[in-house]
Design a protein around this motif. Structure first.
Motif, PDB file in Angstrom:
ATOM      1  N   ARG A  75       0.814  -1.343  -0.087  1.00 54.97           N
ATOM      2  CA  ARG A  75      -0.070  -0.126   0.016  1.00 54.97           C
ATOM      3  C   ARG A  75       0.932   1.204   0.084  1.00 54.97           C
ATOM      4  O   ARG A  75       0.381   2.325   0.588  1.00 54.97           O
ATOM      5  CB  ARG A  75      -0.917   0.050   1.360  1.00 54.97           C
ATOM      6  N   ARG A  76       1.928   1.377  -0.551  1.00 57.57           N
ATOM      7  CA  ARG A  76       2.833   2.388  -0.545  1.00 57.57           C
ATOM      8  C   ARG A  76       3.610   2.642  -2.036  1.00 57.57           C
ATOM      9  O   ARG A  76       3.695   1.826  -2.981  1.00 57.57           O
ATOM     10  CB  ARG A  76       3.699   2.450   0.342  1.00 57.57           C
ATOM     11  N   ALA A  77       4.015   4.072  -2.258  1.00 59.10           N
ATOM     12  CA  ALA A  77       4.768   4.504  -3.508  1.00 59.10           C
ATOM     13  C   ALA A  77       5.446   5.549  -2.864  1.00 59.10           C
ATOM     14  O   ALA A  77       5.104   6.246  -1.892  1.00 59.10           O
ATOM     15  CB  ALA A  77       3.829   4.782  -4.480  1.00 59.10           C
ATOM     16  N   GLU A  78       6.804   5.781  -3.460  1.00 61.25           N
ATOM     17  CA  GLU A  78       7.390   6.679  -2.894  1.00 61.25           C
ATOM     18  C   GLU A  78       8.067   7.337  -4.559  1.00 61.25           C
ATOM     19  O   GLU A  78       8.505   6.840  -5.168  1.00 61.25           O
ATOM     20  CB  GLU A  78       8.882   6.427  -2.124  1.00 61.25           C
ATOM     21  N   ILE A  79       8.424   8.845  -4.405  1.00 63.14           N
ATOM     22  CA  ILE A  79       9.038   9.570  -5.357  1.00 63.14           C
ATOM     23  C   ILE A  79      10.108  10.463  -4.710  1.00 63.14           C
ATOM     24  O   ILE A  79       9.836  11.123  -4.039  1.00 63.14           O
ATOM     25  CB  ILE A  79       7.859  10.363  -6.270  1.00 63.14           C
ATOM     26  N   ASP A  80      11.337  10.037  -4.954  1.00 60.56           N
ATOM     27  CA  ASP A  80      12.499  11.034  -4.936  1.00 60.56           C
ATOM     28  C   ASP A  80      12.877  11.830  -6.142  1.00 60.56           C
ATOM     29  O   ASP A  80      12.999  11.442  -7.407  1.00 60.56           O
ATOM     30  CB  ASP A  80      13.454  10.135  -4.559  1.00 60.56           C
ATOM     31  N   VAL A  81      13.008  13.122  -6.041  1.00 58.90           N
ATOM     32  CA  VAL A  81      13.707  13.897  -6.897  1.00 58.90           C
ATOM     33  C   VAL A  81      15.149  14.024  -6.643  1.00 58.90           C
ATOM     34  O   VAL A  81      15.574  14.304  -5.497  1.00 58.90           O
ATOM     35  CB  VAL A  81      12.919  15.252  -7.064  1.00 58.90           C
ATOM     36  N   LEU A  82      16.084  13.869  -7.672  1.00 62.08           N
ATOM     37  CA  LEU A  82      17.630  13.724  -7.519  1.00 62.08           C
ATOM     38  C   LEU A  82      17.952  15.172  -8.006  1.00 62.08           C
ATOM     39  O   LEU A  82      17.545  15.461  -9.038  1.00 62.08           O
ATOM     40  CB  LEU A  82      18.006  12.555  -7.933  1.00 62.08           C
ATOM     41  N   ASP A  83      19.347  15.491  -7.369  1.00 64.56           N
ATOM     42  CA  ASP A  83      20.085  16.591  -7.799  1.00 64.56           C
ATOM     43  C   ASP A  83      20.996  16.163  -8.826  1.00 64.56           C
ATOM     44  O   ASP A  83      21.048  14.648  -9.098  1.00 64.56           O
ATOM     45  CB  ASP A  83      20.899  17.285  -6.798  1.00 64.56           C
ATOM     46  N   VAL A  96      -1.729   3.703  -0.009  1.00 62.02           N
ATOM     47  CA  VAL A  96      -2.929   3.511  -0.527  1.00 62.02           C
ATOM     48  C   VAL A  96      -4.219   3.589   0.373  1.00 62.02           C
ATOM     49  O   VAL A  96      -3.953   2.621   1.633  1.00 62.02           O
ATOM     50  CB  VAL A  96      -3.180   2.245  -1.364  1.00 62.02           C
ATOM     51  N   ASP A  97      -5.075   4.344   0.284  1.00 65.62           N
ATOM     52  CA  ASP A  97      -5.899   4.249   1.550  1.00 65.62           C
ATOM     53  C   ASP A  97      -7.170   3.227   1.571  1.00 65.62           C
ATOM     54  O   ASP A  97      -6.984   2.475   0.600  1.00 65.62           O
ATOM     55  CB  ASP A  97      -7.008   5.561   1.331  1.00 65.62           C
ATOM     56  N   ASP A  99     -10.104   2.907   0.853  1.00 62.03           N
ATOM     57  CA  ASP A  99     -11.007   3.109  -0.352  1.00 62.03           C
ATOM     58  C   ASP A  99     -10.379   2.949  -1.613  1.00 62.03           C
ATOM     59  O   ASP A  99     -10.890   2.879  -2.766  1.00 62.03           O
ATOM     60  CB  ASP A  99     -11.644   4.369  -0.271  1.00 62.03           C
ATOM     61  N   GLY A 100      -8.942   2.395  -1.561  1.00 71.76           N
ATOM     62  CA  GLY A 100      -8.118   2.363  -2.877  1.00 71.76           C
ATOM     63  C   GLY A 100      -7.398   3.604  -3.342  1.00 71.76           C
ATOM     64  O   GLY A 100      -6.850   3.160  -4.248  1.00 71.76           O
ATOM     65  N   SER A 101      -7.927   4.563  -2.835  1.00 73.30           N
ATOM     66  CA  SER A 101      -7.390   5.852  -3.421  1.00 73.30           C
ATOM     67  C   SER A 101      -5.854   6.241  -3.127  1.00 73.30           C
ATOM     68  O   SER A 101      -5.282   5.378  -1.992  1.00 73.30           O
ATOM     69  CB  SER A 101      -8.182   7.024  -3.269  1.00 73.30           C
ATOM     70  N   LEU A 102      -5.319   7.087  -3.606  1.00 73.94           N
ATOM     71  CA  LEU A 102      -3.696   7.117  -3.131  1.00 73.94           C
ATOM     72  C   LEU A 102      -3.762   8.730  -2.382  1.00 73.94           C
ATOM     73  O   LEU A 102      -4.385   9.889  -2.912  1.00 73.94           O
ATOM     74  CB  LEU A 102      -2.803   7.286  -4.450  1.00 73.94           C
ATOM     75  N   PHE A 103      -2.932   8.794  -1.323  1.00 73.78           N
ATOM     76  CA  PHE A 103      -2.971  10.116  -0.863  1.00 73.78           C
ATOM     77  C   PHE A 103      -1.503  10.242  -0.358  1.00 73.78           C
ATOM     78  O   PHE A 103      -0.784   9.357  -0.214  1.00 73.78           O
ATOM     79  CB  PHE A 103      -3.759  10.115   0.382  1.00 73.78           C
ATOM     80  N   LEU A 104      -1.030  11.633  -0.315  1.00 67.36           N
ATOM     81  CA  LEU A 104       0.321  11.978   0.209  1.00 67.36           C
ATOM     82  C   LEU A 104       0.258  11.956   1.651  1.00 67.36           C
ATOM     83  O   LEU A 104      -0.387  12.924   2.143  1.00 67.36           O
ATOM     84  CB  LEU A 104       0.623  13.267  -0.158  1.00 67.36           C
ATOM     85  N   PRO A 153      -2.788  16.041  -0.296  1.00 65.22           N
ATOM     86  CA  PRO A 153      -3.044  15.710  -1.590  1.00 65.22           C
ATOM     87  C   PRO A 153      -3.495  14.532  -1.883  1.00 65.22           C
ATOM     88  O   PRO A 153      -3.103  13.477  -1.138  1.00 65.22           O
ATOM     89  CB  PRO A 153      -1.488  16.029  -2.089  1.00 65.22           C
ATOM     90  N   HIS A 154      -4.268  14.117  -2.798  1.00 69.31           N
ATOM     91  CA  HIS A 154      -4.998  12.971  -2.687  1.00 69.31           C
ATOM     92  C   HIS A 154      -5.632  12.813  -4.438  1.00 69.31           C
ATOM     93  O   HIS A 154      -5.790  13.737  -5.092  1.00 69.31           O
ATOM     94  CB  HIS A 154      -6.324  13.081  -2.017  1.00 69.31           C
ATOM     95  N   THR A 155      -5.242  11.613  -4.973  1.00 62.92           N
ATOM     96  CA  THR A 155      -5.718  11.254  -6.401  1.00 62.92           C
ATOM     97  C   THR A 155      -6.188   9.759  -6.272  1.00 62.92           C
ATOM     98  O   THR A 155      -6.039   8.924  -5.312  1.00 62.92           O
ATOM     99  CB  THR A 155      -4.396  11.702  -7.039  1.00 62.92           C
ATOM    100  N   ASP A 156      -6.585   9.399  -7.605  1.00 67.90           N
ATOM    101  CA  ASP A 156      -6.929   7.971  -7.714  1.00 67.90           C
ATOM    102  C   ASP A 156      -5.339   7.168  -7.916  1.00 67.90           C
ATOM    103  O   ASP A 156      -4.546   7.803  -8.136  1.00 67.90           O
ATOM    104  CB  ASP A 156      -7.751   7.848  -9.073  1.00 67.90           C
ATOM    105  N   ARG A 157      -5.603   5.953  -7.321  1.00 72.16           N
ATOM    106  CA  ARG A 157      -4.393   5.121  -7.525  1.00 72.16           C
ATOM    107  C   ARG A 157      -4.122   4.955  -9.014  1.00 72.16           C
ATOM    108  O   ARG A 157      -4.955   4.419  -9.677  1.00 72.16           O
ATOM    109  CB  ARG A 157      -4.668   3.797  -6.867  1.00 72.16           C
ATOM    110  N   PRO A 158      -3.008   5.332  -9.425  1.00 71.60           N
ATOM    111  CA  PRO A 158      -2.713   5.286 -10.936  1.00 71.60           C
ATOM    112  C   PRO A 158      -2.425   3.682 -11.528  1.00 71.60           C
ATOM    113  O   PRO A 158      -2.227   2.699 -10.883  1.00 71.60           O
ATOM    114  CB  PRO A 158      -1.387   5.901 -11.324  1.00 71.60           C
TER     115      PRO A 158
END
Length: 407
Positions: A75-83, A96-97, A99-104, A153-158
């Motif tokens: 139930r997780r995802a991570e995004i790193d921005v790199l220098d 993943v909440d 209800d199946g949606s994705l939140f930060l 921030p909240h969106t549908d799970r992609p």
């Protein structure tokens, strides 16, 4: 130190260095200064569908600019921005909440976030609450914390490859997620580590905790488990309350209420696991168990209260009950008014065994492991999903005593 204002005027607004536009994606099992176990887009899509972990490295001209880590089964995802040196300057941790949606859940930024905070290097954290309150902090070697009203921030799970909305939250626009390698391709690191997602606290071997004669370690010392029958607890409503008995004379807060897992009204045996230190003969309560049925436990879940969900927990975190008097207890939520005063009379004078029943089993209390702290309750379920046991874990056992293990 004053909390700096963001360009939007909101001190808790996450700040992200935007990644270059038009990045390409290459998939792998991990990223460790190079691709670890490169995957084709088809292989990555299969892992996405089955929930297995994988990463997408976003890059251009052979340089990695962002890493997306995905593990839907956890139930997780991570995004790193790199220098330019490949170090992360921001990290956004999604969940993943129910209800199946994705939140930060959490955001971290700094240049880079991997450097130890100091007066010259400030790291910001923003944790988004379910109630619309965000808690943010600045760490410059000290720590300053404040809060603000900010919706998560909240969106549908992609679906696989359709990450545009989620990437935009992390400041990444226009990435091509088709999985083309790009030119030149990214380096491969055959000796690197695959990415493995973290998770909230998981239970130890709770069966061994209540097996007489089993061996374990407590603070590094060898211990042997003794199981003591501590009487029965009456649950007329079937709603178990694990609490410090000293709290019962005041109104309980929502996070101190009964577990949502219910059982049939009745009286149930309570057992204590005593970790007997083999070097100094000192005994410590390792856990307390309510035996609901004789059916074997096939799974253990974290005990939750109304409004709690594991999606809100970070690595090794847990929801639990607090102890401030060195004493823990089981009772029924409807018995609070009847047991509150009698519990206070024996609170500081438990017998030599370290436990006692109150009001003929309306409450069972015991010495809480090492004393004050926060302790989880695990809910054991049988093969049909019914509750078979509750275990209050006093978090004193390190694990099995490997020195006594067989070949």
């Amino acid at each position: 130190m004053e909390l700096p204002e963001s360009p939007a005027g909101d001190p808790c607004a996450a700040e992200r260095d935007p990644a270059p536009a038009g990045l390409s994606a290459t998939y792998a099992l991990g990223w460790d200064d190079g691709l670890v176990g490169p995957l084709s887009p088809e292989q990555a899509s299969q892992r996405d569908e089955t929930g297995l972990p994988y990463v997408a490295v976003l890059h251009s001209e052979g340089d990695a600019h962002a890493v997306v880590r995905v593990a839907w089964a956890d139930r997780r995802a991570e995004i790193d921005v790199l220098d330019d040196a490949g170090e992360p300057t921001s990290r956004d941790e999604f969940r993943v909440d129910d209800d199946g949606s994705l939140f930060l859940l959490d955001h971290t930024d700094g240049e880079p976030i991997s450097v130890e905070p100091s007066e010259e290097h400030v790291v910001r954290t923003v944790s988004y609450g379910r109630d619309g309150q965000a808690v943010c902090g600045l760490n410059d070697g000290g720590f300053l914390q404040t809060s603000a009203e900010i919706d998560r921030p909240h969106t549908d799970r992609p679906t696989f490859g359709a990450w545009q909305e989620v990437l935009a939250i992390a400041g990444i626009e226009g990435a091509d997620l088709s999985g083309t390698a790009g030119s030149p391709p990214l380096p491969v690191n055959d000796d690197g580590d695959r990415w493995a997602p973290g998770h909230p606290l998981r239970p130890g071997d709770l069966e061994a905790m209540f097996t007489p004669g089993s061996r374990a370690r407590e603070s590094g010392d060898p211990v042997e488990i003794e199981v003591v029958e501590a009487g029965e607890v009456k649950l007329p409503s079937g709603r178990l309350l694990a609490t410090d008995p000293g709290y019962l004379t005041r109104d309980l807060r929502p996070e101190e209420g009964p577990l949502t897992a219910r059982v049939s009204p009745g009286s149930y045996p309570v057992e204590l696991s005593i970790a007997q230190n083999l070097e100094n003969a000192w005994g410590t309560v390792a856990g307390a168990r309510v035996v609901v049925s004789d059916e074997p436990v096939v799974s253990w879940d974290l005990g939750l209260r109304e409004g709690e969900t594991e999606a809100d927990l970070n690595d090794e975190e847990f929801f639990g009950f607090g102890v401030d008097t060195g004493t823990a207890s089981f009772t029924d939520v409807e018995a609070i008014s009847a047991v509150a005063d009698p519990a206070q009379e024996v609170l500081g004078s438990l017998d030599d065994d370290g436990y006692q029943t109150v009001d003929n089993g309306a409450l069972v209390m015991w010495h809480a492991g090492y004393g004050d702290g926060l302790y989880p309750v695990w809910v054991g379920r049988d093969s049909g999903g019914a509750v078979a046991a509750f275990v209050a874990d006093m978090l004193v056992l390190d694990g099995p005593d490997e020195s006594t293990a067989g070949p």
